[in-house]
Design a protein around this motif. Structure first.
Motif, PDB file in Angstrom:
ATOM      1  N   VAL A 171       0.861  -1.185   0.000  1.00  0.00           N
ATOM      2  CA  VAL A 171       0.000   0.000   0.000  1.00  0.00           C
ATOM      3  C   VAL A 171       0.894   1.230   0.000  1.00  0.00           C
ATOM      4  N   ILE A 178      -3.467   0.518  -3.569  1.00  0.00           N
ATOM      5  CA  ILE A 178      -3.374  -0.859  -3.083  1.00  0.00           C
ATOM      6  C   ILE A 178      -2.845  -1.702  -4.234  1.00  0.00           C
ATOM      7  N   ALA A 202       0.335  -1.764   5.071  1.00  0.00           N
ATOM      8  CA  ALA A 202      -0.743  -2.732   4.862  1.00  0.00           C
ATOM      9  C   ALA A 202      -1.071  -3.524   6.117  1.00  0.00           C
TER      10      ALA A 202
END
Length: 408
Positions: A171, A178, A202
């Motif tokens: 991320v 993402i 993340a």
């Protein structure tokens, strides 16, 4: 997921900054810590502070059990096959440097390729620059789409049979992108390369399954996921870690020391030289318990809701540019600039309103260059933030814009 009950677990949020209730929107830099984590760290130092693995006395045994118990919590948290694949480090930066220093420098030769992206944090750029310089390898970048996402077609074109390492953040700490790390890992492996994942942004917010991703290495830090600073995790597949040399040498990581040569302990301890971050590792285990009690799926869904709401509110402000993917496609942060107002000025005025955001290049200068800006402001959200706080952010941004319009 009752956000008000969650907020009560974070004592730092119950304060005023510059006479205003604190609105903390900088969790992408570091998250706040719940009482459970603070008390766990306090309890270790108050009740059983001792070194691990070295003594048979009661405090040492208790500390060792708690430290290794936390390793098992990490293993389950990311679904690693065995505790041997979990290395405690000083953070995600150290973890990536371990891979670069031990694995990459040993395996790369002139002409080999290392592939990363323009959106990487400096911690996932500089180690590979240094490896390329030392080995003669070539550093290549996967191009970005106009909205700051990655196309798998571009990955396939960039990764070749000469590629030996692909290293990508899961991320983006700037764009909220993402990345499809599982699919990128498939492409890397098809070409005979290993896959390294920077999961610092993340792991606090979504379920991370290293076996499902099939990454070869993965790194994350405790301090972004309600844990303490100074401790993080390197996951590596056992077969790879077993054949890697330690990066640091000294006590704790040795099996036998002679006058001329020494041998190393088995995994994972051969990578944990010296006295480890014992209290921090134990408190990381408490942070994992806290997050799993709430549920990573619940956290992820709530943060996506906050991000979409923030996009909706901020996009209504004239002269404000938001960077990265659109609503429904990003993690829980919004990076922006106000026309003709420096991000540091934005952050300063927001701070006067009790709102903490980040301003600068966010340790992502190549990405800033790609965006054609020198810096940005960033509001990042976590499980303790609310839509009301986003309303306050939007109001404060309008106030900032009005102030600089009138003054200049």
């Amino acid at each position: 997921m009752n956000v008000q009950d969650i907020r009560k677990q974070f004592p730092i949020l119950n304060q005023k900054v510059n006479g205003k209730d604190l609105v903390y929107l900088d969790s992408a830099a570091t998250s706040q810590k719940p009482i459970k984590v603070i008390e766990t760290l306090d309890q270790y130092y108050r009740e059983y502070n001792s070194n691990v693995h070295r003594g048979v006395h009661t405090l040492g045994t208790k500390a060792t059990d708690a430290y290794e118990g936390s390793r098992e919590k990490v293993r389950k948290f990311i679904n690693a096959k065995t505790y041997e694949e979990i290395i405690f480090t000083r953070g995600a930066t150290t973890a990536i440097n371990f891979v670069a220093s031990s694995y990459a420098r040993e395996h790369l030769q002139p002409g080999d390729e290392i592939v990363i992206t323009y959106m990487e944090h400096h911690a996932n750029i500089i180690p590979w620059q240094q490896v390329a310089r030392a080995t003669g390898a070539v550093l290549k970048y996967i191009p970005l789409q106009e909205n700051g996402t990655i196309s798998l077609e571009d990955v396939q074109e960039t990764v070749t049979e000469n590629t030996k390492i692909v290293s990508v953040m899961m991320v983006s700490n700037v764009l909220g992108t993402i990345n499809p790390v599982k699919e990128i890992a498939d492409i890397a492996h098809y070409n005979g390369a290993i896959m390294v994942v920077d999961a610092a942004q993340a792991a606090p917010h979504t379920k991370v399954d290293v076996q499902d991703i099939d990454c070869d290495f993965l790194a994350f830090s405790a301090h972004k996921m309600c844990g303490p600073t100074g401790v993080g995790v390197l996951y590596g597949k056992k077969a790879l870690l077993s054949n890697m040399e330690p990066v640091e040498f000294g006590g704790e990581m040795i099996d036998f020391v002679g006058l001329e040569e020494s041998t190393w302990k088995e995994l994972p301890w051969k990578f944990e030289a010296g006295t480890p971050i014992i209290g921090g590792a134990i408190a990381l285990g408490a942070a994992i318990d806290f997050l799993e009690d709430i549920g990573l799926d619940n956290i992820e869904a709530y943060e996506h809701k906050l991000a979409d709401y923030a996009m909706e509110q901020l996009s209504q402000i004239d002269g404000l540019t938001i960077y990265g993917p659109g609503p429904g496609e990003r993690a829980g942060l919004v990076t922006f600039n106000i026309e003709d107002v420096h991000p540091h000025d934005v952050a300063t005025v927001l701070d006067a309103e009790g709102i903490a955001v980040r301003a600068g290049h966010h340790c992502a200068q190549p990405l800033m260059k790609w965006l054609k800006v020198s810096s940005t402001a960033r509001a990042s959200f976590y499980l303790y933030n609310t839509e009301e706080e986003i309303d306050e952010l939007a109001a404060a941004i309008r106030k900032t814009k009005e102030y600089f319009t009138n003054v200049f």
